[in-house]
Write an enzyme that holds these catalytic residues in place. Structure first.
Site, PDB file in Angstrom:
ATOM      1  N   TYR A 152      16.809 -34.301 -16.162  1.00 16.48           N
ATOM      2  CA  TYR A 152      15.345 -34.228 -16.175  1.00 16.48           C
ATOM      3  C   TYR A 152      14.770 -34.325 -14.764  1.00 16.48           C
ATOM      4  O   TYR A 152      15.476 -34.726 -13.822  1.00 16.48           O
ATOM      5  CB  TYR A 152      14.763 -35.357 -17.042  1.00 16.48           C
ATOM      6  CG  TYR A 152      14.953 -36.728 -16.443  1.00 16.48           C
ATOM      7  CD1 TYR A 152      14.020 -37.246 -15.552  1.00 16.48           C
ATOM      8  CD2 TYR A 152      16.082 -37.490 -16.732  1.00 16.48           C
ATOM      9  CE1 TYR A 152      14.203 -38.486 -14.980  1.00 16.48           C
ATOM     10  CE2 TYR A 152      16.272 -38.730 -16.166  1.00 16.48           C
ATOM     11  CZ  TYR A 152      15.329 -39.232 -15.286  1.00 16.48           C
ATOM     12  OH  TYR A 152      15.509 -40.446 -14.689  1.00 16.48           O
ATOM     13  N   LYS A 162       0.825  -1.198   0.000  1.00 17.20           N
ATOM     14  CA  LYS A 162       0.000   0.000   0.000  1.00 17.20           C
ATOM     15  C   LYS A 162       0.867   1.259   0.000  1.00 17.20           C
ATOM     16  O   LYS A 162       0.664   2.173  -0.804  1.00 17.20           O
ATOM     17  CB  LYS A 162      -0.926  -0.011   1.223  1.00 17.20           C
ATOM     18  CG  LYS A 162      -1.904   1.154   1.245  1.00 17.20           C
ATOM     19  CD  LYS A 162      -2.818   1.087   2.459  1.00 17.20           C
ATOM     20  CE  LYS A 162      -3.804  -0.026   2.362  1.00 17.20           C
ATOM     21  NZ  LYS A 162      -5.157   0.342   2.016  1.00 17.20           N
ATOM     22  N   HIS A 165     -15.057  -9.650   0.919  1.00 18.77           N
ATOM     23  CA  HIS A 165     -14.000 -10.460   1.540  1.00 18.77           C
ATOM     24  C   HIS A 165     -14.014 -11.886   1.015  1.00 18.77           C
ATOM     25  O   HIS A 165     -12.993 -12.428   0.591  1.00 18.77           O
ATOM     26  CB  HIS A 165     -14.198 -10.442   3.064  1.00 18.77           C
ATOM     27  CG  HIS A 165     -13.196 -11.266   3.799  1.00 18.77           C
ATOM     28  ND1 HIS A 165     -13.431 -12.566   4.150  1.00 18.77           N
ATOM     29  CD2 HIS A 165     -11.935 -10.984   4.207  1.00 18.77           C
ATOM     30  CE1 HIS A 165     -12.360 -13.043   4.769  1.00 18.77           C
ATOM     31  NE2 HIS A 165     -11.451 -12.094   4.818  1.00 18.77           N
ATOM     32  N   ARG A 213      -3.472   2.848   8.524  1.00 19.54           N
ATOM     33  CA  ARG A 213      -3.726   1.542   7.905  1.00 19.54           C
ATOM     34  C   ARG A 213      -2.472   0.693   7.838  1.00 19.54           C
ATOM     35  O   ARG A 213      -1.372   1.207   7.685  1.00 19.54           O
ATOM     36  CB  ARG A 213      -4.221   1.713   6.466  1.00 19.54           C
ATOM     37  CG  ARG A 213      -5.557   2.373   6.332  1.00 19.54           C
ATOM     38  CD  ARG A 213      -5.767   2.680   4.845  1.00 19.54           C
ATOM     39  NE  ARG A 213      -6.888   3.558   4.643  1.00 19.54           N
ATOM     40  CZ  ARG A 213      -8.109   3.143   4.317  1.00 19.54           C
ATOM     41  NH1 ARG A 213      -8.354   1.861   4.169  1.00 19.54           N
ATOM     42  NH2 ARG A 213      -9.073   4.017   4.141  1.00 19.54           N
ATOM     43  N   SER A 242      18.869 -41.793 -10.551  1.00 21.46           N
ATOM     44  CA  SER A 242      17.629 -41.045 -10.347  1.00 21.46           C
ATOM     45  C   SER A 242      17.495 -40.815  -8.842  1.00 21.46           C
ATOM     46  O   SER A 242      17.481 -41.776  -8.067  1.00 21.46           O
ATOM     47  CB  SER A 242      16.434 -41.827 -10.884  1.00 21.46           C
ATOM     48  OG  SER A 242      15.252 -41.117 -10.607  1.00 21.46           O
ATOM     49  N   ARG A 245      -2.700  -2.029  -6.257  1.00 17.59           N
ATOM     50  CA  ARG A 245      -1.846  -3.201  -6.026  1.00 17.59           C
ATOM     51  C   ARG A 245      -2.113  -4.204  -7.131  1.00 17.59           C
ATOM     52  O   ARG A 245      -3.156  -4.132  -7.803  1.00 17.59           O
ATOM     53  CB  ARG A 245      -2.118  -3.818  -4.661  1.00 17.59           C
ATOM     54  CG  ARG A 245      -3.520  -4.332  -4.513  1.00 17.59           C
ATOM     55  CD  ARG A 245      -3.768  -4.876  -3.126  1.00 17.59           C
ATOM     56  NE  ARG A 245      -5.173  -5.240  -2.984  1.00 17.59           N
ATOM     57  CZ  ARG A 245      -5.773  -5.446  -1.829  1.00 17.59           C
ATOM     58  NH1 ARG A 245      -5.109  -5.324  -0.717  1.00 17.59           N
ATOM     59  NH2 ARG A 245      -7.036  -5.788  -1.783  1.00 17.59           N
ATOM     60  N   CYS A 248      13.071 -38.382  -9.101  1.00 18.49           N
ATOM     61  CA  CYS A 248      11.714 -38.920  -9.231  1.00 18.49           C
ATOM     62  C   CYS A 248      10.940 -38.856  -7.920  1.00 18.49           C
ATOM     63  O   CYS A 248       9.846 -39.377  -7.814  1.00 18.49           O
ATOM     64  CB  CYS A 248      11.737 -40.335  -9.799  1.00 18.49           C
ATOM     65  SG  CYS A 248      12.663 -41.467  -8.769  1.00 18.49           S
TER      66      CYS A 248
HETATM   67  C1  PEP Z   1      11.692 -41.776  -3.463  1.00 18.41           C
HETATM   68  O1  PEP Z   1      12.043 -42.356  -2.450  1.00 18.41           O
HETATM   69  O2  PEP Z   1      11.877 -40.564  -3.665  1.00 18.41           O
HETATM   70  C2  PEP Z   1      10.991 -42.514  -4.519  1.00 18.41           C
HETATM   71  C3  PEP Z   1      10.665 -41.932  -5.659  1.00 18.41           C
HETATM   72  O3  PEP Z   1      10.636 -43.797  -4.245  1.00 18.41           O
HETATM   73  P1  PEP Z   1       9.372 -44.190  -3.341  1.00 18.41           P
HETATM   74  O4  PEP Z   1       8.582 -42.959  -3.092  1.00 18.41           O
HETATM   75  O5  PEP Z   1       8.639 -45.211  -4.109  1.00 18.41           O
HETATM   76  O6  PEP Z   1      10.045 -44.736  -2.113  1.00 18.41           O
END
Ligand code: PEP
Ligand code: MG
Length: 895
Positions: free
Chosen positions: A866, A25, A460, A95, A776, A339, A846
């Site tokens: 990736y 503000k 609100h 305010r 991974s 804003r 992953c």
């Molecule tokens: C992890 O541990 O990050 C993974 C991808 O395997 P999970 O979640 O199956 O243990």
């Protein structure tokens, strides 16, 4: 250090980019003043002052008193009025305003500077005694409740009693005399409660108000809002002391809120509400139903034209949609706030793309503006269009203003507390209120949708729900709510607490019952923006998918391969032929219960065709994209029944005794299964499992290859400890695969690699990479094992760890956002060591973190190839990967 920043008469000490210091503000007021817009003068006390206040036992810095005094004098000089003056007094509003918008969560005091003398001055100067005393009673009321903390209900009860005595219904019918009488009563009550007289000295009033605004930063609603919105790292709130202007002096005055574009659709139209003859918060509070800006154009054409010019100036200036507050005092326009406006997810996409087309912003800026939540909320459900209109209209209860689109289904509850309690039990609820206030945020957050009887699109309820992309209907004026009985009724229908309601936020209609919802097609702008993201990013985005169905969905979301296929999920259920699920389960249970290797092999032979078919399905769905398949991971006892009845059933099915089943299940019991006989330890002790799974993968790949479907299988071993362990698995995998390939006389390229999920593996990554062709990072387990926090149970105390008012040890939940400082260090080490050994080592992640923006940015910086996110998070990861490139470029430039 400078604690106070002045603005007024076209000049300002501060600037628009000083949000962190002046709050949104304060920075907006300074900037609007600078660019010559009509803004009442005032000054801003910085957020650093607030920080100081809380860090020094609620004391102000020494210099503050003097600085405030100096700036107050400057304001008095500029306005040619004096605070508390008996003739024509200066009145101010005090305010709050922090760097991030927290609508309604902190305090405001209006009409400050009024006392028994100055009120007479105001009455004379405005020639409006009624107005002056109305302003006075509002001030005494606000000051008593906000600064002193006297109960609002007590004050309001006195107001109601006074109206009853006068025999009037509306506040507008109360005379000057009535208000004067009320002020007297308030002050008596004040004396009674506090043992002191109401402060007449305007400076004392001012310091009281400043203190109350700072205090409200740590008030319960503000703290809750920051937690819910994940707002961290701010210094505190600023305090804005601004000359009062009045929208309630008559029919050529009023107050409004508007957006420079439609915040629901993103369309480039002027959008807003105006209340004639009303003060400040009346629009936001949603007490009266306001008029549309079109009507303002007719009523006050000059003001409207000026407002339209302000709209254009501010949008050009800020290069984004603005949310404006303004007041018209006796035909003169004043801007009180600008804003960046909150918007629905689809509006966010549309505006970003439109603004690039208009040349207002660059592609990079458009990409930076979209948040992960915007992507997620794009896919919010709507009422199934296939539903017959007739069926639908028969269920209609009431209609209101369609504040936030999407649809929601839940059981009706009537208080925020009930909403929270019911949701904690796992119930879906719709929160029904007359209007909402900041106290209700907790309940609003957990509700599927929100319905209020009053209020407009900027009330609100609407503003807060829109920020969350949560379906919301307001201003359903025909709705009768009986709070005592916990019922709502309208249109001859009534709905009790716990009965189902369906909200159609797009149309603004409320229905009884649980109506089927479907997910919509994302807007055109979504595809455009994602295309831009793909052009910018360098990080690959794969998906975690265990079934051909998931794989297909993920491809539609833009996945470039599968980064994790958890094969154990295939043992639970047959997704293509659900009727065969039992057969699979039985085979795996037989395998686990087997006493001998021979019996185990027999069971595995039954599993082989199921697995092969699954892999063929996945390879077909991914059609030439890489697919990483992880061999069996979970603890074996997860697959066997634990209650005696089910154990007896299983024994009968597979032809062994119930005792034998029980004995084996007991044997499998582990005190700490997460650190137990799982991951690749299973294949080390039962190599026949590895054999079956590798066979299923390679046979499926050969089958596809022969049918000219390109396949790139990547076989992945979970939870590896070191090179010695990995070597056993790697050799066995290659032996079986190579045998099958040479027998089939095909050319098939495959990779063998490992997950890095244990600190030891990360530390020894250099050696592991001598054999593994890819890594991974399983950051779910890596977080658990590095931090020593159970991924299943830590939720019980982690909230305290991330709550700034409690322990505040971590900035975010480490299972959601990667702990870059600790876990991140291991990842960086493993990447460096791994690539030193094998420069072309393929590296991905992953764990769940792959769907989290900050974590994806970390992965980009760490140099991964990736990230692999769940199908629904693929778009978020694509966007985050692009944002990571933009951020890196900026940081590089800054250096
Ligand atoms: C992890 O541990 O990050 C993974 C991808 O395997 P999970 O979640 O199956 O243990
Ligand atoms: Mg894991």
């Amino acid at each position: 250090m400078k604690y106070v920043y002045f603005f007024g008469a076209g000049k300002a000490d501060g600037k628009g980019d000083m949000k962190d210091l002046l709050g949104g503000k304060g920075a907006g007021l300074a900037e609007m003043t600078r660019i010559g817009l009509p803004v009442p003068a005032g000054f801003t006390i910085t957020t650093e002052t607030c920080d100081y206040y809380f860090k020094h036992g609620r004391k102000y810095p020494k210099e503050l008193q003097k600085e405030v005094q100096k700036n107050l004098e400057r304001l008095e000089k500029l306005t040619r009025k004096k605070l508390g003056d008996a003739k024509d007094p200066l009145l101010v509003s005090v305010r709050s305003g922090s760097a991030r918008s927290m609508p309604g969560m902190m305090e405001t005091i209006l009409n400050l500077g009024l006392n028994d003398k100055s009120v007479e001055g105001l009455a004379r100067a405005t020639q409006n005694g009624r107005f002056a005393y109305d302003a006075y009673r509002r001030f005494v009321q606000m000051y008593s409740s906000v600064v002193i903390g006297l109960p609002k209900e007590d004050l309001e009860a006195r107001l109601r009693a006074m109206k009853n005595r006068l025999g009037v219904k509306d506040d507008t019918q109360v005379t000057a005399e009535g208000w004067r009488e009320l002020v007297r009563e308030y002050k008596e009550y004040f004396q009674q409660k506090t043992g002191k007289a109401f402060p007449e000295d305007p400076e004392e009033q001012l310091w009281g108000a400043i203190g109350a605004v700072f205090e409200s930063w740590m008030g319960e609603k503000a703290v809750t809002y920051r937690r819910v919105e994940k707002i961290t790292g701010l210094l505190g709130t600023a305090v804005n002391v601004v000359q009062m202007v009045y929208g309630n002096t008559g029919d050529d005055s009023g107050t409004g809120v508007c957006f420079t574009r439609d915040p629901s659709t993103g369309e480039k139209t002027f959008f807003g509400d105006f209340l004639l003859n009303a003060q400040g918060e009346d629009v936001v509070a949603g007490i009266r139903t306001p008029m549309h800006l079109n009507e303002l154009a007719k009523l006050m054409p000059k003001v409207y034209k000026q407002l339209e010019r302000v709209r254009q100036t501010l949008e050009k200036h800020y290069r984004d949609m603005q949310d404006l507050e303004f007041t018209v005092e006796n035909g003169k326009l004043y801007m009180l706030q600008t804003r960046t406006g909150k918007r629905t997810p689809s509006a966010a996409f549309r505006m970003a793309v439109d603004m690039v087309d208009e040349g207002l912003i660059k592609v990079e800026e458009a990409l930076e503006r979209i948040k992960a939540e915007d992507v997620e909320r794009l896919f919010y459900p709507v009422i199934d269009p296939a539903l017959a209109r007739g069926d639908l209209s028969a269920r209609k209860v009431v209609s209101g203003i369609n504040a936030v689109p999407g649809a929601a289904v839940g059981k009706a509850v009537f208080t925020a507390q009930d909403a929270e309690a019911w949701a904690a039990r796992g119930e879906k609820v719709i929160l029904v209120r007359h209007e909402t206030s900041p106290e209700d945020v907790g309940g609003m957050y957990v509700a599927q949708g929100i319905l209020t009887a009053t209020g407009g699109k900027t009330s609100h309820a609407a503003v807060v729900a829109r920020g969350w992309g949560k379906c919301c209907i307001v201003g359903a004026e025909k709705l009768e709510i009986d709070l005592a009985k916990k019922t709502l009724s309208s249109n001859g229908r009534s709905v009790r607490e716990g009965e189902w309601l369906t909200l159609d936020g797009g149309e603004g209609v409320v229905y009884t019952g649980e109506i089927a919802l479907v997910r919509p097609e994302p807007p055109k702008a979504f595809a455009t923006l994602m295309k831009w993201a793909d052009k910018v990013r360098t990080l690959g985005v794969r998906t975690n998918a265990d079934t051909p169905q998931d794989a297909r969905v993920a491809r539609e979301m833009g996945a470039e391969g599968i980064g994790l296929c958890r094969t154990e999920h295939m043992f639970f259920k047959d997704f293509e032929h659900p009727e065969k699920s039992g057969e699979r389960q039985q085979a795996i249970q037989e395998m686990i219960l087997a006493d001998t290797q021979e019996a185990r092999r027999k069971a595995l032979d039954k599993l082989l065709p199921f697995q092969r078919r699954d892999f063929i399905g996945i390879f077909e769905a991914m059609d030439g994209l890489p697919v990483t398949i992880r061999l069996l991971d979970p603890p074996l006892h997860e697959f066997v029944p634990h209650d005696p009845e089910k154990q007896r059933e299983l024994a009968k099915k597979i032809g062994i005794s119930a005792e034998a089943v029980k004995r084996r299940v007991d044997q499998l019991h582990e005190a700490n299964p997460m650190l137990g006989h799982r991951g690749c330890r299973l294949c080390i002790t039962y190599p026949e499992i590895l054999e079956m799974q590798v066979r299923a993968i390679i046979e499926a790949a050969i089958d596809c290859q022969k049918r000219k479907i390109k396949v790139i299988p990547e076989i992945m071993h979970p939870l590896t400890l070191d090179k010695k362990e990995y070597q056993i698995l790697d050799q066995a995998t290659r032996r079986i695969a190579d045998e099958l390939i040479s027998k089939a006389k095909v050319k098939l390229h495959y990779l063998v690699g490992t997950m890095i999920e244990l600190p030891r593996a990360a530390l020894l990554a250099g050696e592991i990479a001598e054999l593994a062709e890819f890594f991974s990072f399983g950051t779910n387990d890596l977080t658990q094992t590095t931090m020593g926090l159970s991924r299943d149970d830590a939720g019980r105390f982690l909230p305290e760890y991330v709550d700034e008012t409690k322990a505040g040890i971590l900035a975010a939940d480490p299972f959601q956002t990667i702990d870059a400082a600790g876990v991140g260090l291991l990842i960086e080490w493993a990447i460096a060591r791994g690539r030193k050994t094998r420069p072309n080592l393929k590296i991905g992640i992953c764990g769940e973190h792959a769907g989290d923006t900050e974590s994806v940015k970390f992965c980009h910086r760490a140099g991964m190839n990736y990230v692999s996110a769940s199908p629904f998070h693929v778009a978020i990861a694509r966007l985050a990967a692009a944002q990571a490139v933009i951020e890196s470029k900026k940081n590089h430039k800054a250096k």
